[in-house]
Design a protein around this motif. Structure first.
Motif, PDB file in Angstrom:
ATOM      1  N   ALA A 156     -13.050   8.801   1.985  1.00 49.09           N
ATOM      2  CA  ALA A 156     -13.915   8.215   1.359  1.00 49.09           C
ATOM      3  C   ALA A 156     -12.675   6.971   1.334  1.00 49.09           C
ATOM      4  N   VAL A 157     -13.956   5.223   2.010  1.00 48.23           N
ATOM      5  CA  VAL A 157     -13.140   4.511   1.724  1.00 48.23           C
ATOM      6  C   VAL A 157     -13.522   3.514   1.019  1.00 48.23           C
ATOM      7  N   GLY A 158     -12.680   2.936  -0.085  1.00 48.22           N
ATOM      8  CA  GLY A 158     -12.904   2.075  -0.752  1.00 48.22           C
ATOM      9  C   GLY A 158     -12.438   0.758   0.463  1.00 48.22           C
ATOM     10  N   VAL A 195       0.749  -1.510  -0.308  1.00 45.03           N
ATOM     11  CA  VAL A 195      -0.008   0.695  -0.014  1.00 45.03           C
ATOM     12  C   VAL A 195       0.712   0.790  -0.141  1.00 45.03           C
ATOM     13  N   LEU A 196       0.692   2.521  -0.764  1.00 43.00           N
ATOM     14  CA  LEU A 196       1.803   4.173  -0.818  1.00 43.00           C
ATOM     15  C   LEU A 196       0.400   4.119   0.145  1.00 43.00           C
ATOM     16  N   PHE A 197       0.920   5.218   1.540  1.00 42.73           N
ATOM     17  CA  PHE A 197       0.279   6.310   1.358  1.00 42.73           C
ATOM     18  C   PHE A 197       0.772   7.950   0.968  1.00 42.73           C
ATOM     19  N   HIS A 247      -3.096  -0.073  -4.290  1.00 41.45           N
ATOM     20  CA  HIS A 247      -3.326  -0.050  -3.189  1.00 41.45           C
ATOM     21  C   HIS A 247      -2.467   1.530  -3.259  1.00 41.45           C
ATOM     22  N   ARG A 248      -4.060   2.221  -2.503  1.00 40.90           N
ATOM     23  CA  ARG A 248      -3.743   3.731  -2.522  1.00 40.90           C
ATOM     24  C   ARG A 248      -4.252   4.045  -1.120  1.00 40.90           C
ATOM     25  N   VAL A 249      -4.221   4.876  -0.310  1.00 39.86           N
ATOM     26  CA  VAL A 249      -4.470   5.952   0.721  1.00 39.86           C
ATOM     27  C   VAL A 249      -3.572   7.338   0.695  1.00 39.86           C
ATOM     28  N   THR A 286      -8.699   2.751  -2.665  1.00 42.19           N
ATOM     29  CA  THR A 286      -8.872   3.702  -2.810  1.00 42.19           C
ATOM     30  C   THR A 286      -9.213   4.224  -1.019  1.00 42.19           C
ATOM     31  N   LEU A 287      -8.211   4.979  -0.191  1.00 39.75           N
ATOM     32  CA  LEU A 287      -8.738   5.586   1.228  1.00 39.75           C
ATOM     33  C   LEU A 287      -8.368   6.931   1.000  1.00 39.75           C
ATOM     34  N   VAL A 288      -9.673   7.893   0.858  1.00 39.55           N
ATOM     35  CA  VAL A 288      -8.556   9.373   0.947  1.00 39.55           C
ATOM     36  C   VAL A 288      -9.628  10.157   1.705  1.00 39.55           C
TER      37      VAL A 288
END
Length: 489
Positions: free
Chosen positions: A443-445, A311-313, A354-356, A376-378
């Motif tokens: 927003a949480v995928g 996962v990339l933050f 996979h992104r935060v 994605t979690l934004v």
């Protein structure tokens, strides 16, 4: 019968009459009969104009300053254009013998317009800020009115027909107003003496203006990318890209520095992080935060990550605009601004699944919708139409940065739980300080939520393997942070 000699005209009386005529011209009243033409009268008006400009410059800079002789050229730049415009208008009307009378009238009229402009320039910055998009209209309104008043005055002086007065409007605009406007902001006749603080500020920005930056930056970016270690197959890991966008305030640099250290301690991102920062203090030590540097960094991170596991933050901190452009700026360079769509395209091109993403800026809620997705979690520090708070130069953290990273994430490894805690803490602080609520957004995928939940459960074991020692539990990393006494920090 012998005539008595005519008493000599007083220069001061002529100046007063011409100023009165100029005011009447400004108000579109009949002004020509009141004019006192002559070379001496014109010189008196120009000297008065210079004196008034000097007075306003002195009022702005204060008594501790020096006279700038080089500024005289800019202050007198209008003279040939004034003569040209009046000559063209006189020729159009067939009254070349009245040229000097027209020049005196124009000089008298534009003294009043100069007074109006100087008065506007003295208005506090807060007043201009409240005008919003109307700033340009307000600033250029005197020029537009002066154009009309000039055509009316010259038409009266030269007794021109209505059709030719329209021609005079075009002549004044093209031959006088346009050239003087193109000159731009003029150097003041009086400037404040530079203080030690000014010298320090000049020195602070010296590196950002240096030639060394041009040659140093590609090497710095290459070295930062080369330090990123590949992920280990079979073990989901976190990578970090932190961006400090606005170079004129140190709070953004402090935030990315602290986040880099915190993530290395809490989430094992040491060796798997890249920090890009716009700040004059680090331009020869750290890669700049530009869209091009982000593209290269994301491409490298995408290649080193195990794309189905890791996962990339992405943490971005800066100022934001109402049109949802994230500020990437470093004087004197012109840098491309970052939009949500551009960031999404860069992530897609890098193949990072996979992104935060956390955007800490005013109006950063505008990033949430365009970047949201199952993987994605934004998170944003503010609603799409609200400001965030705390971006002062002296602060260690912005409001949201402190609440999310320095407080909540030291108590829980869950990003969504940390967001909920930070949102509540920021709301409480804003209410206590009487600030408009920023209302951070999230927003949480579904897919990223499940992946992050699994990573949170496995983080103690992952950190133990990475560090070769005891696992770091959430409570182990908690520290006491000093309360922020500043109103905006």
């Amino acid at each position: 019968m012998e005539l008595e000699p005519t008493p000599p005209r007083s220069p001061l009386a002529d100046l007063a009459r011409n100023l009165g005529a100029g005011l009447r011209a400004l108000l579109l009243w009949k002004a020509a009969p009141a004019l006192r033409a002559g070379a001496a009268a014109w010189i008196a008006l120009e000297l008065l104009s210079l004196a008034l400009d000097f007075g306003f410059d002195f009022a702005r800079a204060g008594p501790d300053g020096r006279f700038m002789a080089d500024a005289l050229a800019g202050k007198l730049f209008h003279l040939p254009w004034l003569m040209l415009a009046v000559w063209a208008a006189a020729r159009l009307a067939g009254r070349p013998e009245a040229w000097l009378r027209g020049v005196v009238g124009m000089a008298a009229l534009w003294i009043w317009l100069s007074l109006l402009w100087n008065a506007l320039a003295l208005l506090p910055a807060e007043v201009w800020g409240e005008l919003g998009d109307a700033v340009t209209l307000v600033w250029w309104a005197p020029a537009a009115w002066g154009l009309i008043a000039s055509a009316v005055l010259l038409g009266e002086v030269f007794d021109a027909k209505p059709a030719r007065r329209l021609g005079m409007l075009a002549i004044v605009g093209l031959c006088y107003l346009l050239p003087t406007a193109m000159l731009g902001t003029q150097m003041p006749l009086w400037v404040a003496t530079q203080t030690d603080d000014d010298d320090a500020e000049t020195a602070r920005w010296q590196a950002a203006r240096s030639e060394a930056l041009i040659y140093r930056q590609p090497l710095l970016l290459t070295e930062a990318i080369a330090r990123v270690e590949p992920g280990e197959a079979g073990r989901p890991e976190l990578f970090l890209l932190a961006i400090a966008g606005h170079g004129a305030q140190d709070v953004f640099l402090r935030e990315v520095d602290k986040v880099e250290r915190l993530f290395a301690e809490r989430f094992g991102t040491g060796g798997r992080s890249i920090v890009l920062a716009n700040n004059p203090a680090t331009v020869l030590e750290r890669p700049l935060a530009t869209v091009s540097a982000m593209e290269a960094s994301l491409r490298a991170l995408g290649e080193r990550m195990n794309r189905e596991e890791d996962v990339l933050f992405v943490f971005l901190t800066s100022h934001g605009a109402e049109d949802h452009r994230f500020d990437l700026s470093l004087w004197p360079w012109e840098l491309e601004q970052l939009t949500p769509q551009r960031l999404g395209a860069l992530l897609d091109a890098a193949g990072i699944r996979h992104r935060v993403i956390l955007v800490s800026a005013c109006y950063s809620g505008g990033f949430v919708g365009p970047l949201a997705g199952p993987d994605t979690l934004v998170m944003s520090a503010a609603r799409a139409d609200r400001s965030s708070h705390g971006c002062s130069h002296e602060a260690d953290w912005t409001f949201f940065g402190r609440a999310f990273f320095d407080e909540a994430l030291r108590e829980t490894p869950s990003f969504t739980e940390a967001f909920a805690r930070a949102r509540a803490a920021v709301g409480t602080r804003e209410a206590a300080e009487g600030l408009e609520p920023s209302e951070p957004q999230i927003a949480v995928g579904e897919a990223i939520k499940a992946r992050l939940d699994a990573m949170v459960a496995d983080w103690p074991r992952t950190l133990q393997a990475q560090q070769g020692g005891d696992a770091v539990r959430p409570a182990d990393a908690a520290t006491t942070s000093s309360p922020c006494s500043a109103a905006r920090c």
